[in-house]
Design a protein around this motif. Structure first.
Motif, short mmCIF file in Angstrom:
data_model
loop_
_atom_site.label_atom_id
_atom_site.label_comp_id
_atom_site.label_asym_id
_atom_site.label_seq_id
_atom_site.Cartn_x
_atom_site.Cartn_y
_atom_site.Cartn_z
N TYR A 342 107.57 118.02 19.15
CA TYR A 342 107.31 119.26 18.41
C TYR A 342 107.43 118.98 16.91
O TYR A 342 108.36 118.28 16.49
N ASN A 343 106.52 119.51 16.14
CA ASN A 343 106.56 119.38 14.69
C ASN A 343 106.59 120.76 14.05
O ASN A 343 105.94 121.70 14.56
N ILE A 344 107.30 120.89 12.95
CA ILE A 344 107.44 122.18 12.27
C ILE A 344 106.57 122.19 11.02
O ILE A 344 106.57 121.23 10.24
N TYR A 345 105.83 123.28 10.84
CA TYR A 345 105.14 123.50 9.57
C TYR A 345 105.76 124.72 8.89
O TYR A 345 105.90 125.78 9.49
N ILE A 346 106.13 124.54 7.61
CA ILE A 346 106.68 125.64 6.83
C ILE A 346 106.18 125.50 5.40
O ILE A 346 106.07 124.39 4.87
N GLU A 347 105.86 126.62 4.76
CA GLU A 347 105.33 126.59 3.41
C GLU A 347 106.38 126.15 2.40
O GLU A 347 107.58 126.19 2.66
N GLY A 348 105.89 125.72 1.23
CA GLY A 348 106.78 125.39 0.13
C GLY A 348 106.71 126.50 -0.90
O GLY A 348 106.97 127.67 -0.61
N ILE A 349 106.36 126.14 -2.14
CA ILE A 349 106.20 127.17 -3.18
C ILE A 349 105.15 128.17 -2.76
O ILE A 349 105.28 129.38 -2.97
N ALA A 350 104.08 127.69 -2.16
CA ALA A 350 103.03 128.54 -1.58
C ALA A 350 102.57 127.83 -0.30
O ALA A 350 103.40 127.32 0.45
N TRP A 351 101.26 127.79 -0.09
CA TRP A 351 100.75 127.02 1.05
C TRP A 351 101.12 125.56 0.84
O TRP A 351 101.45 125.12 -0.25
N SER A 352 101.05 124.76 1.90
CA SER A 352 101.39 123.34 1.78
C SER A 352 100.26 122.49 2.35
O SER A 352 99.71 122.81 3.42
N GLN A 355 100.10 120.93 6.24
CA GLN A 355 99.73 121.57 7.50
C GLN A 355 98.77 120.72 8.32
O GLN A 355 98.94 120.56 9.53
N LYS A 356 97.74 120.15 7.68
CA LYS A 356 96.76 119.37 8.44
C LYS A 356 97.38 118.10 9.01
O LYS A 356 97.00 117.64 10.10
N TYR A 357 98.36 117.53 8.30
CA TYR A 357 99.00 116.32 8.81
C TYR A 357 99.94 116.64 9.98
O TYR A 357 100.05 115.85 10.92
N VAL A 358 100.61 117.77 9.91
CA VAL A 358 101.48 118.20 11.01
C VAL A 358 100.66 118.44 12.27
O VAL A 358 101.00 117.96 13.36
N LEU A 359 99.55 119.13 12.13
CA LEU A 359 98.69 119.40 13.28
C LEU A 359 98.07 118.13 13.85
O LEU A 359 97.87 118.01 15.07
N ALA A 360 97.77 117.17 13.00
CA ALA A 360 97.07 115.97 13.43
C ALA A 360 97.89 115.09 14.36
O ALA A 360 97.35 114.23 15.06
N CYS A 361 99.21 115.28 14.41
CA CYS A 361 100.09 114.44 15.23
C CYS A 361 99.92 114.68 16.73
O CYS A 361 100.42 113.90 17.52
N ASP A 362 99.32 115.76 17.13
CA ASP A 362 99.12 116.21 18.51
C ASP A 362 100.41 116.63 19.20
O ASP A 362 100.45 116.88 20.41
N ALA A 363 101.51 116.71 18.45
CA ALA A 363 102.71 117.39 18.97
C ALA A 363 102.45 118.89 18.91
O ALA A 363 101.58 119.35 18.17
N MET A 364 103.20 119.68 19.67
CA MET A 364 103.04 121.13 19.58
C MET A 364 103.60 121.58 18.23
O MET A 364 104.77 121.37 17.93
N THR A 365 102.74 122.19 17.41
CA THR A 365 103.15 122.62 16.08
C THR A 365 103.87 123.96 16.15
O THR A 365 103.35 124.93 16.70
N LEU A 366 105.08 123.99 15.60
CA LEU A 366 105.84 125.24 15.46
C LEU A 366 105.59 125.72 14.04
O LEU A 366 106.13 125.17 13.08
N ARG A 367 104.77 126.74 13.91
CA ARG A 367 104.28 127.18 12.59
C ARG A 367 105.06 128.41 12.14
O ARG A 367 104.88 129.51 12.66
N VAL A 368 105.92 128.20 11.16
CA VAL A 368 106.66 129.33 10.59
C VAL A 368 105.64 130.23 9.88
O VAL A 368 104.85 129.76 9.06
#
Length: 541
Positions: A342-352, A355-368
Motif C-alpha cells: 500500500y502506498n499513501i498519496y497526500i498533498e503538500g503545499i498544494a497538489w503534489s 501522485q503519478k509516481y505513487v500510482l505507478a507502483c501498482d500497490a493499492m494507493t491510499l489517497r488522502v
C-alpha cells in the motif's frame, strides 16, 4: 502409421511369387505397379505428407476458429519438417530525426532552419482522447460566453512568471520574473517539444503562466459585474475556489534538483522494479516518504507511524532532501520505493507531482482526499483506481484499508493495478502532449485580439533552451526531446459534459466514498465491543 498400413494394403496379403523374367512379363509388372500407385495417390489425403510448404495437419474452418481447450492432454510427439525460408522484405526507411546541434563557443546560438515547419500526418481516424480531456471544456467555461480580451490578459502580468506566444508556428517567451528552481525551464521545454511533435498545427495564441504551488485567481474576487473580466492564468493545478487553468507540470520532462527523471523513463523504471517483487513478498503496510513540513496534513500523517500502543499499519518516513543531495540521491530513487502493498498519496503545499509516481507502483494507493487537482486526477474513480482516505481520520482510515486489503488481496491488487494502468496509459506522454494541444487550441478560439510578439520576447526552440545547460538539466532535456514530427494526429477531443452527465459523475464518486466510510464505521463499531478500553484513544487520531 497411416502410410505404413497403406503400404501393406498395396503389397499385403499372400506373398508375391516370382515369375519368369522375360521382357513382356517385366513390362506387364511395371505397368501394374504404376497403375496401382496412381490409384493409391489419388485416394490418400495429400496434406498428411510432410514436405516443405505443406500443412502437417488438415484443418477445417470450424477447427481453426475454435478456442483451444485449457485441459492438459498428452499428445504424441509429431516430427515437424524444417520451416520454409521466410520471405525477406526490405526494411522501411528510417524516420528522419532532428537532434540538437549546439554551436561552438565562438558561434552564436540560433534556432535551426531544417526542422519541418509543417508535417502531414497519416490519413487515419484519430483515437478518442481519454475521458479526463472533457474537463478542458469545464476549465475554459468561464470565458466561453464573452471570450478573452487583451485587457484581461495584460491585467495579470504582475501575477504571472512569463508569457508564452505562439505565432506562425514558432514559440516565443516573454519572461517577467524567475520561478522556483527549474520549473519555468522545463515548462518552456515541454511547450517547445509540443511544437516539434505537431509542427504547424498550434494556432496563434498568447497566454500567461504562473509557476507557484497554489492557484492565484480567486473566484471570490470576481463576483457580480467583475465576472466578465476574469483574467485567464495557466497553472499546474486547479481548485474549486479558483479560476486557474490546469496545465501539465514541469516534472513530466524532469526535475533535476531532486533527481526525478522524465516521466517516460521513470515510469519504465518503476514498472520494472515493481514486477520484481510479488504482492505476497511486499511489506504489508502503507508506505509514504516525503517532506512533512510542506503541509499540516503531512505533519499529522507522521502520527500514524507504528507506536508501542497502536499499530496503525503505516510506515511513514521523513525525506531529508539536503542529505540526499549531498549523498547523490542514493536513497530516493522512485523505482526503489515499490516495496509495500500500500502506498499513501497526500498533498503538500498544494497538489503534489508525486501522485503519478505513487500510482505507478501498482500497490493499492491510499489517497488522502485532496483539495487540488491536476490535469488527469479528475478522471480517477475511488475504489477503482485508489482507496479514499479522510484527512481528519487518516490513521483510522489507513489501518482499516490495510487490514481490508490483507483480507481481500485480489481486490486490493486489482485497485493497485487499475491505478498503475491509468497513469501508464491515460497519462502517457502522447496524451500529455495531446492534452496540451487541445487545451491551447480551445483556448486560442476564445481570444478576441490579434496575437503579436512583444518586444524583448525570444524564440524558444530546443537548441536555444538546451545548449546553454550541462549536467542533469541538459541530460533530462536530451532524454525527453521529441526527435521528429508525429505521423499520427492528436487524439480526438471528446465533447463537453452535459449537466446531467457531470452531476452523475460527481455523485458516483461521492456515493462510492460514502460507502467506504460506512463500511469502516461498521468495522470500528465491531472492534470497539472487544477493546473498549483502547477505543477512546483512537478518536485522537
Amino acid at each position: 502409421m497411416e502410410e505404413e498400413s497403406s503400404s501393406r494394403g498395396c503389397y499385403g496379403g499372400k506373398a508375391w511369387r516370382p515369375v519368369k523374367t522375360w521382357a513382356s512379363a517385366t513390362v506387364f509388372v511395371l505397368f501394374t505397379v504404376v497403375l496401382l500407385s496412381g490409384v493409391f495417390i489419388s485416394w490418400i489425403d495429400i496434406p498428411t505428407f510432410t514436405f516443405p510448404g505443406a500443412s502437417i495437419f488438415k484443418t477445417t474452418a470450424n477447427e481453426s476458429s475454435a478456442q483451444p481447450s485449457l485441459k492438459k492432454t498428452e499428445s504424441p510427439k509429431t516430427e515437424f519438417p524444417p520451416e520454409s525460408p521466410k520471405t525477406e522484405f526490405p526494411p522501411e526507411p528510417a524516420k528522419k530525426e532532428f537532434p540538437i546541434n549546439c554551436p561552438n563557443a565562438t558561434t552564436k546560438q540560433t534556432c535551426p532552419l531544417d526542422y519541418p515547419l509543417k508535417h502531414e500526418t497519416k490519413n487515419i481516424d484519430a483515437e478518442v482522447c481519454p475521458e479526463y480531456f472533457r474537463w478542458i471544456h469545464e476549465d475554459l467555461r468561464p470565458w466561453k460566453a464573452a471570450g478573452i480580451t487583451r485587457e484581461m490578459l495584460e491585467g495579470i502580468k504582475s501575477t504571472a512568471h512569463f508569457r508564452i506566444v505562439v505565432h506562425k508556428g514558432k514559440v516565443y517567451l516573454d519572461k517577467f520574473r524567475p520561478a522556483y528552481q527549474t520549473r519555468e525551464e522545463f515548462t518552456f521545454w515541454g511547450i517547445a517539444q509540443l511544437a516539434r511533435l505537431y509542427p504547424g498545427k498550434l494556432p496563434d495564441l498568447e497566454l500567461m503562466f504562473q509557476c507557484e504551488d497554489r492557484p492565484a485567481i480567486k473566484k471570490e474576487d470576481y463576483k457580480g459585474s467583475k465576472g466578465t473580466k476574469i483574467p485567464p492564468l495557466f497553472h499546474y493545478c486547479g481548485h474549486h475556489t479558483a479560476f486557474d487553468i490546469p496545465f501539465p507540470d514541469w516534472s513530466f520532462w524532469g526535475w533535476p534538483e531532486v533527481n526525478i527523471k522524465p516521466w517516460e523513463s521513470t515510469l519504465s523504471a518503476i514498472k520494472e522494479k515493481a514486477q520484481m517483487i510479488s504482492w505476497n513478498d511486499r511489506e504489508p503496510y502503507a508506505y509514504w516518504k516525503g517532506n512533512p513540513t510542506t503541509s499540516r496534513g503531512r505533519g499529522e500523517l507522521l502520527k500514524c507511524n507504528d507506536s508501542k500502543e497502536i499499530d496503525w499499519k503505516a510506515r511513514v518516513y521523513n525525506q531529508d532532501w539536503g542529505r540526499e543531495m549531498a549523498e547523490g540521491f542514493k536513497h530516493s530513487n522512485l523505482e526503489d520505493q515499490c516495496t509495500h502493498r500500500y502506498n499513501i498519496y497526500i498533498e503538500g503545499i498544494a497538489w503534489s507531482v508525486s501522485q503519478k509516481y505513487v500510482l505507478a507502483c501498482d500497490a493499492m494507493t491510499l489517497r488522502v482526499k485532496p483539495d487540488y487537482y491536476d490535469i488527469y486526477s479528475r478522471g480517477m474513480i475511488p475504489m477503482d483506481h485508489y482507496w479514499p482516505i479522510r484527512p481528519h481520520k487518516m490513521c483510522r482510515d489507513i489501518k482499516y484499508a490495510v487490514e481490508w486489503g490483507d483480507e481481500h488481496p485480489a481486490q486490493a491488487q486489482a485497485i493497485g493495478e487499475n491505478g498503475r494502468r491509468y497513469v501508464a496509459e491515460s497519462a502517457k506522454m502522447k496524451y500529455v502532449y495531446d492534452y496540451m494541444f487541445h487545451l491551447l487550441s480551445e483556448y486560442a478560439k476564445l481570444l478576441k485580439f490579434e496575437t503579436t510578439v512583444p518586444p524583448g520576447a525570444v524564440e524558444m526552440c530546443s537548441e536555444a533552451m538546451a545548449c546553454p545547460f550541462s549536467g542533469s538539466i541538459r541530460k533530462f532535456m536530451d532524454d525527453s526531446m521529441v526527435m521528429s514530427p508525429s505521423d499520427v494526429p492528436p487524439c480526438s477531443l471528446p465533447p463537453p459534459y452535459k449537466p446531467d452527465e457531470l452531476k452523475a459523475l460527481l455523485e458516483r464518486k461521492e456515493k462510492v466514498t460514502r460507502g467506504v466510510e460506512m463500511e469502516e464505521a461498521r468495522y470500528w463499531r465491531d472492534f470497539k465491543r472487544g477493546t473498549s478500553s483502547w477505543w477512546s484513544r483512537i478518536f485522537h487520531h
